[in-house]
Design a protein around this motif. Structure first.
Motif, PDB file in Angstrom:
ATOM      1  N   ALA A  47       0.820  -1.227   0.027  1.00  0.00           N
ATOM      2  CA  ALA A  47      -0.114  -0.120  -0.162  1.00  0.00           C
ATOM      3  C   ALA A  47       0.904   1.263  -0.110  1.00  0.00           C
ATOM      4  CB  ALA A  47      -1.122   0.059   1.095  1.00  0.00           C
ATOM      5  N   PHE A  48       2.000   1.252   0.662  1.00  0.00           N
ATOM      6  CA  PHE A  48       2.942   2.265   0.705  1.00  0.00           C
ATOM      7  C   PHE A  48       3.396   2.712  -0.481  1.00  0.00           C
ATOM      8  CE2 PHE A  48       7.211   4.062   1.128  1.00  0.00           C
ATOM      9  CZ  PHE A  48       6.929   5.192   1.721  1.00  0.00           C
ATOM     10  N   GLU A  49       3.658   1.814  -1.332  1.00  0.00           N
ATOM     11  CA  GLU A  49       4.452   1.549  -2.534  1.00  0.00           C
ATOM     12  C   GLU A  49       3.622   2.412  -3.496  1.00  0.00           C
ATOM     13  OE1 GLU A  49       6.115  -1.905  -3.382  1.00  0.00           O
ATOM     14  OE2 GLU A  49       7.554  -1.809  -2.009  1.00  0.00           O
ATOM     15  N   GLU A  50       2.048   1.938  -3.623  1.00  0.00           N
ATOM     16  CA  GLU A  50       1.029   2.611  -4.305  1.00  0.00           C
ATOM     17  C   GLU A  50       0.702   4.074  -3.912  1.00  0.00           C
ATOM     18  OE1 GLU A  50      -3.916   2.080  -5.093  1.00  0.00           O
ATOM     19  OE2 GLU A  50      -2.793   0.425  -4.057  1.00  0.00           O
ATOM     20  N   VAL A  51       0.789   4.449  -2.456  1.00  0.00           N
ATOM     21  CA  VAL A  51       0.760   5.819  -2.374  1.00  0.00           C
ATOM     22  C   VAL A  51       1.930   6.604  -3.129  1.00  0.00           C
ATOM     23  CG1 VAL A  51       0.963   7.418  -0.468  1.00  0.00           C
ATOM     24  CG2 VAL A  51      -0.404   5.388  -0.154  1.00  0.00           C
ATOM     25  N   GLU A  52       3.182   6.284  -2.957  1.00  0.00           N
ATOM     26  CA  GLU A  52       4.358   7.014  -3.394  1.00  0.00           C
ATOM     27  C   GLU A  52       3.937   7.187  -5.123  1.00  0.00           C
ATOM     28  OE1 GLU A  52       7.395   8.051  -1.411  1.00  0.00           O
ATOM     29  OE2 GLU A  52       5.174   7.968  -0.507  1.00  0.00           O
ATOM     30  N   ARG A  53       3.651   5.809  -5.876  1.00  0.00           N
ATOM     31  CA  ARG A  53       3.495   6.204  -7.360  1.00  0.00           C
ATOM     32  C   ARG A  53       2.154   6.983  -7.559  1.00  0.00           C
ATOM     33  NH1 ARG A  53       5.870   2.490 -10.668  1.00  0.00           N
ATOM     34  NH2 ARG A  53       7.444   0.911  -9.746  1.00  0.00           N
ATOM     35  N   ARG A  54       1.252   6.914  -6.976  1.00  0.00           N
ATOM     36  CA  ARG A  54      -0.077   7.511  -7.180  1.00  0.00           C
ATOM     37  C   ARG A  54       0.115   9.155  -6.963  1.00  0.00           C
ATOM     38  NH1 ARG A  54      -5.712   5.322  -5.070  1.00  0.00           N
ATOM     39  NH2 ARG A  54      -6.091   7.392  -5.672  1.00  0.00           N
ATOM     40  N   TRP A  55       1.027   9.307  -5.916  1.00  0.00           N
ATOM     41  CA  TRP A  55       1.222  10.637  -5.392  1.00  0.00           C
ATOM     42  C   TRP A  55       2.049  11.573  -6.505  1.00  0.00           C
ATOM     43  CZ3 TRP A  55      -0.166  14.296  -1.995  1.00  0.00           C
ATOM     44  CH2 TRP A  55       0.801  15.348  -1.813  1.00  0.00           C
ATOM     45  N   VAL A  56       2.973  11.028  -7.043  1.00  0.00           N
ATOM     46  CA  VAL A  56       3.718  11.678  -7.989  1.00  0.00           C
ATOM     47  C   VAL A  56       2.853  11.535  -9.331  1.00  0.00           C
ATOM     48  CG1 VAL A  56       5.960  11.512  -6.959  1.00  0.00           C
ATOM     49  CG2 VAL A  56       5.240   9.340  -8.610  1.00  0.00           C
ATOM     50  N   SER A  57       2.290  10.684  -9.963  1.00  0.00           N
ATOM     51  CA  SER A  57       1.347  10.584 -11.027  1.00  0.00           C
ATOM     52  C   SER A  57       0.143  11.438 -10.856  1.00  0.00           C
ATOM     53  CB  SER A  57       0.977   9.260 -11.005  1.00  0.00           C
ATOM     54  OG  SER A  57      -0.185   9.073 -12.219  1.00  0.00           O
ATOM     55  N   GLU A  58      -0.699  11.534  -9.749  1.00  0.00           N
ATOM     56  CA  GLU A  58      -1.792  12.477  -9.766  1.00  0.00           C
ATOM     57  C   GLU A  58      -1.537  13.788  -9.686  1.00  0.00           C
ATOM     58  OE1 GLU A  58      -4.370  10.584  -7.121  1.00  0.00           O
ATOM     59  OE2 GLU A  58      -4.294   8.676  -7.761  1.00  0.00           O
ATOM     60  N   HIS A  59      -0.566  14.077  -9.070  1.00  0.00           N
ATOM     61  CA  HIS A  59      -0.069  15.648  -8.961  1.00  0.00           C
ATOM     62  C   HIS A  59       1.171  16.048  -9.693  1.00  0.00           C
ATOM     63  CE1 HIS A  59      -2.550  15.635  -5.325  1.00  0.00           C
ATOM     64  NE2 HIS A  59      -2.404  14.890  -5.006  1.00  0.00           N
ATOM     65  N   ARG A  60       1.260  15.405 -10.643  1.00  0.00           N
ATOM     66  CA  ARG A  60       2.342  15.767 -11.544  1.00  0.00           C
ATOM     67  C   ARG A  60       2.264  17.170 -12.192  1.00  0.00           C
ATOM     68  NH1 ARG A  60       4.511  12.465 -16.963  1.00  0.00           N
ATOM     69  NH2 ARG A  60       6.483  13.975 -17.344  1.00  0.00           N
ATOM     70  N   ASP A  61       3.300  17.871 -12.304  1.00  0.00           N
ATOM     71  CA  ASP A  61       3.279  19.435 -12.856  1.00  0.00           C
ATOM     72  C   ASP A  61       2.325  20.257 -12.283  1.00  0.00           C
ATOM     73  OD1 ASP A  61       5.298  18.794 -14.766  1.00  0.00           O
ATOM     74  OD2 ASP A  61       3.862  18.526 -16.327  1.00  0.00           O
ATOM     75  N   SER A  62       2.289  19.925 -10.556  1.00  0.00           N
ATOM     76  CA  SER A  62       1.139  20.809  -9.806  1.00  0.00           C
ATOM     77  C   SER A  62       1.876  20.902  -8.642  1.00  0.00           C
ATOM     78  CB  SER A  62       0.119  19.996 -10.103  1.00  0.00           C
ATOM     79  OG  SER A  62      -0.069  18.851  -9.344  1.00  0.00           O
ATOM     80  N   VAL A  63       0.859  21.570  -7.549  1.00  0.00           N
ATOM     81  CA  VAL A  63       1.406  21.648  -6.159  1.00  0.00           C
ATOM     82  C   VAL A  63       0.373  20.665  -5.432  1.00  0.00           C
ATOM     83  CG1 VAL A  63       2.248  23.944  -6.682  1.00  0.00           C
ATOM     84  CG2 VAL A  63      -0.236  23.862  -5.979  1.00  0.00           C
ATOM     85  N   ALA A  64       0.945  20.317  -4.257  1.00  0.00           N
ATOM     86  CA  ALA A  64      -0.090  19.632  -3.400  1.00  0.00           C
ATOM     87  C   ALA A  64       0.401  19.998  -1.932  1.00  0.00           C
ATOM     88  CB  ALA A  64       0.092  18.373  -3.705  1.00  0.00           C
ATOM     89  N   ALA A  65      -0.529  19.688  -0.930  1.00  0.00           N
ATOM     90  CA  ALA A  65      -0.196  19.924   0.309  1.00  0.00           C
ATOM     91  C   ALA A  65      -0.473  18.698   1.403  1.00  0.00           C
ATOM     92  CB  ALA A  65      -1.328  21.164   0.673  1.00  0.00           C
ATOM     93  N   THR A  66       0.008  18.884   2.568  1.00  0.00           N
ATOM     94  CA  THR A  66      -0.066  17.947   3.499  1.00  0.00           C
ATOM     95  C   THR A  66      -1.383  17.078   3.567  1.00  0.00           C
ATOM     96  OG1 THR A  66       1.757  18.878   4.885  1.00  0.00           O
ATOM     97  CG2 THR A  66       0.148  17.127   5.785  1.00  0.00           C
ATOM     98  N   GLU A  67      -2.462  18.040   3.596  1.00  0.00           N
ATOM     99  CA  GLU A  67      -4.006  17.228   3.516  1.00  0.00           C
ATOM    100  C   GLU A  67      -4.070  16.513   2.301  1.00  0.00           C
ATOM    101  OE1 GLU A  67      -4.427  21.865   2.970  1.00  0.00           O
ATOM    102  OE2 GLU A  67      -3.043  20.365   3.904  1.00  0.00           O
ATOM    103  N   ASP A  68      -3.553  16.800   1.219  1.00  0.00           N
ATOM    104  CA  ASP A  68      -3.555  15.787  -0.020  1.00  0.00           C
ATOM    105  C   ASP A  68      -2.944  14.662   0.257  1.00  0.00           C
ATOM    106  OD1 ASP A  68      -4.954  18.006  -1.637  1.00  0.00           O
ATOM    107  OD2 ASP A  68      -3.030  18.996  -1.730  1.00  0.00           O
ATOM    108  N   PHE A  69      -1.972  14.672   0.773  1.00  0.00           N
ATOM    109  CA  PHE A  69      -1.116  13.346   1.005  1.00  0.00           C
ATOM    110  C   PHE A  69      -1.921  12.384   2.005  1.00  0.00           C
ATOM    111  CE2 PHE A  69       2.386  10.426   2.832  1.00  0.00           C
ATOM    112  CZ  PHE A  69       2.654  10.409   1.697  1.00  0.00           C
ATOM    113  N   VAL A  70      -2.383  13.109   3.048  1.00  0.00           N
ATOM    114  CA  VAL A  70      -3.317  12.358   4.126  1.00  0.00           C
ATOM    115  C   VAL A  70      -4.451  11.659   3.506  1.00  0.00           C
ATOM    116  CG1 VAL A  70      -4.637  12.516   6.257  1.00  0.00           C
ATOM    117  CG2 VAL A  70      -2.546  13.715   6.029  1.00  0.00           C
TER     118      VAL A  70
END
Length: 490
Positions: free
Chosen positions: A423-446
């Protein structure tokens, strides 16, 4: 010039109109977007779409560069004025949409009053003619003077010491750099190059070359990089045909090559864990300078020469530092922080992959256990990971404390312990894929971690990111902080 009575009346009416407008506008003042760590950083009312920055370098890195910065922005409010961040140069003129504009300074802001209000939703084209000064307090960042020229180190809030801008990572934009330098110097900047244009004729300008670089992805101002020096540019190929270019002092090519050739393998290693590299090129910029840090400038990471030539560093350590800056291209560059309090997302992830890469030499488990023992002290000194204390007076770079490095990597380790490796590895991959070329905050990661795990992790993150004391480590109940251990002995 003599005025007829009709012309005189018209001129008086116009003057009265200007006076009324001036009476309505408050005195120029520094603005900001309310960043918790840098309240006056960034400016409200517009979104920058692109920068076009022209610099002329004389060959003497102790003299100001002549510069022209063109900014294309879209107004998000009706604007009688536009504030830009700019603090270390002389402004000669400003135009807005082709017309001369009044300007003044307030704090570290350049306050521009256009001839006509810029209406919400409309474009504003600003042209600022100015100087860019490489001298001054280098501890505040901006230009770095090297042994043979200049480079940039604009983190955390120093791009506005180089060029006028909206200097906050939440306002990313496309960049074009046009740098004119003596023909014996090589210029490299973020992005990909156009063909250099050599001047012709017999004048002094005939001994110059103009270099042009453009980014294909939006970039935060803090990640801008321009290197000017007697450099060699070495080319190789990374995964999927990615152009890799390294920029090094020409005299050091042979001694640095054993390190430079590692980059394609570093890229492959990172791609296996988080997905495809997010930009158009990558490479290492080695500067003959003493900065005390390495820096993840977009597509061209900055390193001190001594990192690679100092005999006291273990080879695995140098390798892992290279991976740290490379990891930032995903975490911090492609996905940029919405505020500087989200810095833990940048540095915690880069430290995580640095530690993971070095696992065979410095075991990850041991490093995280050591971080846990120090975590309470780090939180006391610098605040918890997602609510860091403000910078020390006169030391803006002091926000880069241990709590945002190993202290924040520890949060990621705890998350992996809590939800499992898959699950952790899925979080990492989706984080950089879904927010690519943009900005994101702590609440988005949570939110993402909760979605992937299938349960609400807000309580888990509240403790790990905001508590003054480090919570118990999932699966490692025997781990103790140094403060708890010493209290027990007392």
């Amino acid at each position: 010039m003599l005025l007829t009575s009709r012309r005189l009346r018209a001129a008086l009416l116009a003057a009265a109109s200007v006076s009324l407008v001036g009476a309505v506008l408050p005195p120029p003042a520094p603005l900001g977007i309310g960043d918790p760590l840098f309240p006056y950083l960034g400016n409200p009312g517009y979104d920058v779409l692109s920068y076009d920055i022209a610099l002329t370098y004389s060959g003497d890195n102790s003299k100001p560069l002549d510069a022209v910065t063109k900014i294309e922005a879209r107004a998000t409010d009706d604007l009688d004025r536009l504030n830009l961040d700019f603090a270390h140069g002389t402004v000669r003129s400003v135009e807005v949409n082709g017309a001369p504009a009044a300007f003044s300074t307030a704090g570290e802001d350049l306050v521009v009053t256009p001839a006509r209000k810029v209406q919400e939703g409309r474009r504003a084209h600003l042209t600022v003619r100015h100087t860019s000064n490489p001298l001054g307090n280098t501890a505040d960042g901006g230009w770095v003077r090297t042994g043979d020229g200049l480079a940039m180190a604009n983190q955390a809030d120093a791009a506005h010491r180089v060029f006028p801008c909206n200097d906050h990572p939440s306002d990313k934009a496309y960049f074009t750099f046009r740098v004119t330098a003596p023909k014996d110097r090589t210029v490299v900047a973020n992005g990909l190059p156009a063909a250099p244009r050599r001047a012709k004729g017999r004048s002094a300008a005939a001994n110059t070359t103009t270099w042009t670089y453009r980014t294909r992805h939006p970039m935060a101002t803090e990640l801008a990089q321009v290197s000017i020096g007697k450099s060699a540019v070495l080319h190789r190929t990374g995964p999927h045909g990615l152009p890799v270019r390294d920029v090094v002092p020409a005299a050091d090519v042979k001694v640095l090559e054993p390190w430079l050739k590692k980059t394609p393998e570093h890229l492959r290693w990172m791609e296996e864990r988080v997905g495809r590299y997010p930009f158009e090129t990558y490479g290492v910029l080695v500067a003959d300078a003493s900065t005390g840090f390495a820096l993840e400038t977009q597509t061209l990471s900055l390193f001190e020469r001594s990192l690679f030539t100092h005999t006291g560093y273990p080879r695995w350590y140098v390798d892992s530092i290279m991976v740290h800056e490379l990891a930032h291209q995903w975490f911090g560059n492609s996905v940029s922080p919405r505020s500087w309090s989200d810095l833990w997302l940048n540095e915690g992830h880069a430290t995580w992959y640095e530690a993971l890469y070095a696992d065979g030499h410095r075991p990850l488990e041991r490093r995280m256990k050591d971080a846990y023992s120090r975590s309470d002290a780090w939180r006391s000194a610098g605040g918890p990971p997602a609510a860091p204390k403000q910078a020390e007076p006169g030391r803006k770079i002091s926000i880069f404390r241990p709590v945002v490095y190993d202290g924040s990597a520890l949060v990621l380790y705890a998350l992996r312990q809590e939800i499992g490796a898959a699950a952790f590895e899925e979080v990492e991959r989706r984080w950089v894929s879904e927010h690519r070329d943009s900005v994101a905050a702590t609440e988005d990661f949570v939110k993402l971690a909760s979605d992937v795990s299938g349960r609400d992790l807000s309580g888990f993150f509240q403790q790990w990111l905001y508590a003054k004391k480090t919570p118990p480590m999932p699966g490692r109940p025997e781990w103790r902080s140094a403060a708890v251990a010493s209290a027990g002995k007392g």
